[in-house]
Design a protein around this motif. Sequence first.
Motif: not given
Length: 247
Positions: A42-52
């Motif tokens: 139900l919540p759908g896909k969640v994309y996570r971007s990460e930076g260093k």
Amino acid sequence: MAKIPEPRISFDDLYRTILRHKRKVCGFCLSVIVLVTAVTLLPGKVYRSEGKLLVRLGRENVTLDATSTLGNAPVVAVPTDRAHEINSIVQILRSRVLAERVVDALGPQAILNPGKKTTSQVASKKSDSLLSVFESLTPRDRAILEFEKQLEVAAVKESNILGVTYDATDRELSRLVVEKLMEFFLEQHIRLHRTPGSHHFLEEQMKRSQSLLSVSETELRDLKNETGLASPADQRKLLVDRIARLE
């Protein structure tokens, strides 16, 4: 007094009990599977971007700055430790100034739309006392709150590296937010650690160099006019040719 023997449940008894209530057991397992599947989808896909972000300590904390001490008393900077410097950078990354710049660059609707949260849906999670306050917020303010909610900044243990992550239902938005945040942070970091008066000092040095160059060019031009040597290499070639003809 005789002891009453404690009842023991054998594997056969457990097996017969499960068979007797197999419909209830199957129904319970099926309900758990359906519930977990619904919660997952139900919540759908969640994309996570990460930076260093690598924090190089010490470059901006020099003890003597030549651009600001020329003709003045030396300026001594007090060096800071690693933990203090990293905590300062974390606070800058999470500051409202950078949040406003990122939201203004991408647009409030770009931050709010991927979350699929309307005003009533978000406000339902608030208390009744904050309902009127939240409804009075502009889309820009709601986007800033959403940005601060999804942003995470943490220091990697025992290192000079900071991790910046942002969660969004749109993959491209998640990447752009981290990219813009890094870009605006670098500009802010340079502005904060720039030595006061360095720009004026460099402008004066440039004007002085240009003036010396102009004087040198004038002297060289006057010397060429007096001696008639427009080009030493060409004059040398002419002399060599003349000597060869004479010989």
